[in-house]
Motif scaffolding. Structure first.
Motif, PDB file in Angstrom:
ATOM      1  N   GLN A 255       0.753  -1.240   0.000  1.00 50.45           N
ATOM      2  CA  GLN A 255       0.000   0.000   0.000  1.00 50.45           C
ATOM      3  C   GLN A 255       0.796   1.310   0.000  1.00 50.45           C
ATOM      4  N   PRO A 256       2.124   1.304   0.121  1.00 48.75           N
ATOM      5  CA  PRO A 256       2.801   2.610   0.161  1.00 48.75           C
ATOM      6  C   PRO A 256       2.676   3.336  -1.174  1.00 48.75           C
ATOM      7  N   MET A 257       2.707   4.636  -1.124  1.00 52.27           N
ATOM      8  CA  MET A 257       2.745   5.413  -2.363  1.00 52.27           C
ATOM      9  C   MET A 257       4.143   5.211  -2.948  1.00 52.27           C
ATOM     10  N   SER A 258       4.216   5.140  -4.259  1.00 47.33           N
ATOM     11  CA  SER A 258       5.515   4.888  -4.876  1.00 47.33           C
ATOM     12  C   SER A 258       5.678   5.717  -6.139  1.00 47.33           C
ATOM     13  N   ALA A 259       6.929   5.901  -6.510  1.00 48.52           N
ATOM     14  CA  ALA A 259       7.253   6.614  -7.747  1.00 48.52           C
ATOM     15  C   ALA A 259       8.656   6.204  -8.175  1.00 48.52           C
ATOM     16  N   HIS A 260       8.921   6.423  -9.448  1.00 44.74           N
ATOM     17  CA  HIS A 260      10.243   6.131  -9.993  1.00 44.74           C
ATOM     18  C   HIS A 260      11.014   7.438 -10.150  1.00 44.74           C
ATOM     19  N   TRP A 261      12.150   7.528  -9.470  1.00 42.03           N
ATOM     20  CA  TRP A 261      13.024   8.699  -9.539  1.00 42.03           C
ATOM     21  C   TRP A 261      14.375   8.256 -10.080  1.00 42.03           C
TER      22      TRP A 261
END
Length: 171
Positions: free
Chosen positions: A102-108
């Motif tokens: 459930q964590p919010m995620s993004a690709h950096w």
């Protein structure tokens, strides 16, 4: 603002450079609001010496720095993550781990300084550039109004930070 401390996990492939740098930066920049961790999908088992050298030059205590597999954070008793950011670089065709749950995620994505070639000075420059880019993105993130932004808008902001290409002057 709430007194919540947000747990953040930075993932890359080897957990020897980028994610270690990000963990150090987040724990400094987000002190009191964020607790950062790092891991790799195929952890190398040791932190790159140039990573440690750079952190020491920047007055970081490197006692935290340890290359570990991301499975450690899926084990019972592991901290619950609020955010998961992959920092591997798609342009280099690396396999980036996908974090379940459930964590919010993004690709950096950040170019891997551990794969830099050339003289030691050129390699160290690659580590400094990775640090600069991560510091800029983390600084933007830690200044978001997390307590007052809705989840959809926050996801858009997280994705936008990862697409930021010109980070000169970002603080």
């Amino acid at each position: 603002m709430t007194g919540k401390i947000y747990n953040v996990l930075f993932l890359c492939t080897g957990n020897s450079a980028r994610s270690i740098l990000a963990e150090a930066i987040m724990n400094r920049v987000g002190q009191g609001r964020f607790k950062a961790y790092s891991a790799g999908s195929q952890a190398k088992g040791e932190v790159h010496p140039f990573t440690l050298d750079l952190l020491k030059q920047m007055n970081f205590d490197t006692g935290f720095a340890r290359s570990k597999n991301w499975d450690e954070f899926a084990a019972p008793g592991a901290p619950t993550m609020d955010f998961v950011f992959t920092v591997c670089d798609n342009a280099a065709k690396e396999s980036c781990p996908v974090w379940p749950g459930q964590p919010m995620s993004a690709h950096w994505g950040i170019p891997d300084p551990a794969s830099a070639t050339g003289t030691d000075a050129e390699k160290r420059l690659a580590f400094s550039e990775a640090y600069r880019m991560l510091n800029a993105r983390i600084s933007i993130f830690t200044n978001l109004p997390l307590a007052s932004i809705d989840r959809l808008a926050l996801q858009d902001r997280l994705d936008s930070i990862g697409r930021t290409s010109d980070l000169n002057g970002a603080a």
